[in-house]
Motif scaffolding. Structure first.
Motif, PDB file in Angstrom:
ATOM      1  N   THR A  63     -18.210  97.617  88.646  1.00 52.96           N
ATOM      2  CA  THR A  63     -18.146  97.642  90.111  1.00 52.96           C
ATOM      3  C   THR A  63     -19.509  97.337  90.701  1.00 52.96           C
ATOM      4  O   THR A  63     -19.633  96.595  91.684  1.00 52.96           O
ATOM      5  CB  THR A  63     -17.666  99.021  90.601  1.00 52.96           C
ATOM      6  OG1 THR A  63     -16.353  99.258  90.104  1.00 52.96           O
ATOM      7  CG2 THR A  63     -17.653  99.087  92.121  1.00 52.96           C
ATOM      8  N   ARG A  85     -20.463  93.706  90.181  1.00 56.77           N
ATOM      9  CA  ARG A  85     -19.696  92.811  91.033  1.00 56.77           C
ATOM     10  C   ARG A  85     -20.395  92.597  92.378  1.00 56.77           C
ATOM     11  O   ARG A  85     -20.252  91.557  93.012  1.00 56.77           O
ATOM     12  CB  ARG A  85     -18.294  93.386  91.253  1.00 56.77           C
ATOM     13  CG  ARG A  85     -17.354  92.451  92.018  1.00 56.77           C
ATOM     14  CD  ARG A  85     -15.911  92.860  91.872  1.00 56.77           C
ATOM     15  NE  ARG A  85     -15.637  94.182  92.439  1.00 56.77           N
ATOM     16  CZ  ARG A  85     -15.241  95.236  91.730  1.00 56.77           C
ATOM     17  NH1 ARG A  85     -15.081  95.148  90.419  1.00 56.77           N
ATOM     18  NH2 ARG A  85     -14.997  96.407  92.319  1.00 56.77           N
ATOM     19  N   TRP A  86     -21.179  93.602  92.801  1.00 56.58           N
ATOM     20  CA  TRP A  86     -21.839  93.526  94.107  1.00 56.58           C
ATOM     21  C   TRP A  86     -23.330  93.255  94.030  1.00 56.58           C
ATOM     22  O   TRP A  86     -23.913  92.729  94.976  1.00 56.58           O
ATOM     23  CB  TRP A  86     -21.614  94.840  94.867  1.00 56.58           C
ATOM     24  CG  TRP A  86     -20.186  95.075  95.269  1.00 56.58           C
ATOM     25  CD1 TRP A  86     -19.229  94.123  95.486  1.00 56.58           C
ATOM     26  CD2 TRP A  86     -19.552  96.340  95.505  1.00 56.58           C
ATOM     27  NE1 TRP A  86     -18.045  94.718  95.850  1.00 56.58           N
ATOM     28  CE2 TRP A  86     -18.209  96.082  95.870  1.00 56.58           C
ATOM     29  CE3 TRP A  86     -19.977  97.666  95.445  1.00 56.58           C
ATOM     30  CZ2 TRP A  86     -17.291  97.087  96.180  1.00 56.58           C
ATOM     31  CZ3 TRP A  86     -19.076  98.674  95.750  1.00 56.58           C
ATOM     32  CH2 TRP A  86     -17.742  98.386  96.110  1.00 56.58           C
ATOM     33  N   ARG A 128     -12.105 102.085 101.009  1.00 53.66           N
ATOM     34  CA  ARG A 128     -12.378 102.546  99.656  1.00 53.66           C
ATOM     35  C   ARG A 128     -13.633 101.863  99.109  1.00 53.66           C
ATOM     36  O   ARG A 128     -14.482 102.506  98.493  1.00 53.66           O
ATOM     37  CB  ARG A 128     -11.169 102.269  98.758  1.00 53.66           C
ATOM     38  CG  ARG A 128     -11.325 102.835  97.356  1.00 53.66           C
ATOM     39  CD  ARG A 128     -10.029 102.774  96.577  1.00 53.66           C
ATOM     40  NE  ARG A 128      -9.590 101.409  96.368  1.00 53.66           N
ATOM     41  CZ  ARG A 128      -8.529 100.853  96.933  1.00 53.66           C
ATOM     42  NH1 ARG A 128      -7.796 101.549  97.790  1.00 53.66           N
ATOM     43  NH2 ARG A 128      -8.183  99.605  96.684  1.00 53.66           N
ATOM     44  N   SER A 129     -13.763 100.568  99.361  1.00 51.32           N
ATOM     45  CA  SER A 129     -14.927  99.828  98.881  1.00 51.32           C
ATOM     46  C   SER A 129     -16.204 100.316  99.547  1.00 51.32           C
ATOM     47  O   SER A 129     -17.248 100.420  98.910  1.00 51.32           O
ATOM     48  CB  SER A 129     -14.742  98.329  99.135  1.00 51.32           C
ATOM     49  OG  SER A 129     -13.665  97.825  98.382  1.00 51.32           O
ATOM     50  N   GLU A 130     -16.122 100.611 100.841  1.00 50.00           N
ATOM     51  CA  GLU A 130     -17.302 101.085 101.550  1.00 50.00           C
ATOM     52  C   GLU A 130     -17.723 102.452 101.030  1.00 50.00           C
ATOM     53  O   GLU A 130     -18.923 102.722 100.878  1.00 50.00           O
ATOM     54  CB  GLU A 130     -17.034 101.145 103.048  1.00 50.00           C
ATOM     55  CG  GLU A 130     -18.183 101.717 103.884  1.00 50.00           C
ATOM     56  CD  GLU A 130     -19.497 100.984 103.695  1.00 50.00           C
ATOM     57  OE1 GLU A 130     -20.558 101.612 103.870  1.00 50.00           O
ATOM     58  OE2 GLU A 130     -19.476  99.776 103.350  1.00 50.00           O
ATOM     59  N   SER A 181      -8.249  99.199 101.390  1.00 52.08           N
ATOM     60  CA  SER A 181      -9.195  98.859 100.322  1.00 52.08           C
ATOM     61  C   SER A 181     -10.609  98.690 100.847  1.00 52.08           C
ATOM     62  O   SER A 181     -11.581  98.952 100.144  1.00 52.08           O
ATOM     63  CB  SER A 181      -8.749  97.578  99.610  1.00 52.08           C
ATOM     64  OG  SER A 181      -8.712  96.489 100.522  1.00 52.08           O
ATOM     65  N   SER A 182     -10.734  98.250 102.109  1.00 48.90           N
ATOM     66  CA  SER A 182     -12.080  98.070 102.657  1.00 48.90           C
ATOM     67  C   SER A 182     -12.783  99.409 102.819  1.00 48.90           C
ATOM     68  O   SER A 182     -13.979  99.531 102.549  1.00 48.90           O
ATOM     69  CB  SER A 182     -12.013  97.340 104.005  1.00 48.90           C
ATOM     70  OG  SER A 182     -11.331  98.129 104.972  1.00 48.90           O
ATOM     71  N   VAL A 215     -18.236 105.552  89.630  1.00 53.97           N
ATOM     72  CA  VAL A 215     -17.599 104.238  89.579  1.00 53.97           C
ATOM     73  C   VAL A 215     -17.891 103.610  88.228  1.00 53.97           C
ATOM     74  O   VAL A 215     -18.749 104.079  87.471  1.00 53.97           O
ATOM     75  CB  VAL A 215     -18.123 103.310  90.704  1.00 53.97           C
ATOM     76  CG1 VAL A 215     -17.890 103.934  92.073  1.00 53.97           C
ATOM     77  CG2 VAL A 215     -19.618 103.006  90.507  1.00 53.97           C
ATOM     78  N   SER A 218     -17.293 103.524  97.994  1.00 57.90           N
ATOM     79  CA  SER A 218     -17.903 103.283  96.686  1.00 57.90           C
ATOM     80  C   SER A 218     -19.296 102.697  96.837  1.00 57.90           C
ATOM     81  O   SER A 218     -20.230 103.102  96.141  1.00 57.90           O
ATOM     82  CB  SER A 218     -17.032 102.329  95.865  1.00 57.90           C
ATOM     83  OG  SER A 218     -15.778 102.896  95.586  1.00 57.90           O
ATOM     84  N   ARG A 219     -19.440 101.749  97.753  1.00 61.86           N
ATOM     85  CA  ARG A 219     -20.756 101.135  97.978  1.00 61.86           C
ATOM     86  C   ARG A 219     -21.767 102.184  98.393  1.00 61.86           C
ATOM     87  O   ARG A 219     -22.886 102.232  97.874  1.00 61.86           O
ATOM     88  CB  ARG A 219     -20.645 100.050  99.052  1.00 61.86           C
ATOM     89  CG  ARG A 219     -21.931  99.229  99.245  1.00 61.86           C
ATOM     90  CD  ARG A 219     -21.834  98.310 100.439  1.00 61.86           C
ATOM     91  NE  ARG A 219     -21.985  99.058 101.671  1.00 61.86           N
ATOM     92  CZ  ARG A 219     -23.168  99.304 102.262  1.00 61.86           C
ATOM     93  NH1 ARG A 219     -24.290  98.854 101.716  1.00 61.86           N
ATOM     94  NH2 ARG A 219     -23.241  99.996 103.376  1.00 61.86           N
TER      95      ARG A 219
END
Length: 203
Positions: free
Chosen positions: A52, A55-56, A13-15, A10-11, A48, A17-18
């Protein structure tokens, strides 16, 4: 035998997306400008959901600020910026860095987000302070440190205010870039350096 039951990271995947969000904000601000830039458009370009992004980051300005910081980091990674040189020749070192600044100001990849943040920061005090603290101030400190080294070497007057000298060097460049009335060139950068150094030379 490969572990086929291993869940996705997930990390990572999150990176992804970021980074997609940051890249999308940079691309869009160059295409439509800051005023027409929206969280919805960034989300659509990045692939996205807008939640999302929220959230950041609290706002499109916050996204763009982080994107600009990431862009600066990319320039270092790609060797476009390798640190402030200290060859012993203060004029040559200042001209080298100021020429790189001219090149960035003239590069749409850097110019569009910088103009957007400059304009937005002039209205939004909190954003302006963050922009200055996180992006502008670290660069000015590098100039200050190089001038102090030149002071220690006896190349410039020991009694000058180093911070004011830095602002005298970079200020005309920024002013010309903001005004767009005259071309921003290496020759102009060199002239700024030469004239300021003439004024702060050892007495």
């Amino acid at each position: 035998m490969a572990d086929t039951d291993k869940s996705p990271d997930s990390s990572r995947r999150s990176e992804r997306s970021r980074r997609a969000i940051l890249d999308a904000s940079l691309a869009l601000v160059g295409e439509v400008g800051y005023n027409k830039l929206t969280i919805e458009a960034i989300a659509a370009r990045a692939g996205v959901g807008k939640q999302t992004i929220y959230r950041w980051w609290p706002s499109k300005a916050a996204v763009l600020l982080e994107a600009s910081m990431a862009l600066s980091g990319d320039a270092e990674d790609e060797g476009e910026w390798t640190g402030f040189p200290d060859t012993g020749d203060i004029a040559a070192d200042l001209k080298h860095v100021l020429r790189l600044t001219v090149d960035q100001f003239n590069d749409e990849k850097y110019e569009a987000p910088a103009r957007a943040l400059t304009a937005a920061g002039a209205i939004d005090r909190e954003l302006g302070e963050k922009f200055t603290r996180q992006l502008l101030e670290p660069a000015l400190v590098l100039y200050e440190n190089r001038l102090r080294a030149a002071q220690a070497a006896g190349q410039i007057d020991a009694d000058i205010d180093v911070r004011i000298a830095v602002e005298m060097i970079v200020g005309p460049l920024t002013h010309r870039w903001l005004q767009r009335t005259n071309p921003l060139t290496h020759d102009f950068a060199d002239t700024c350096v030469d004239q300021v150094l003439r004024g702060i030379a050892p007495r």
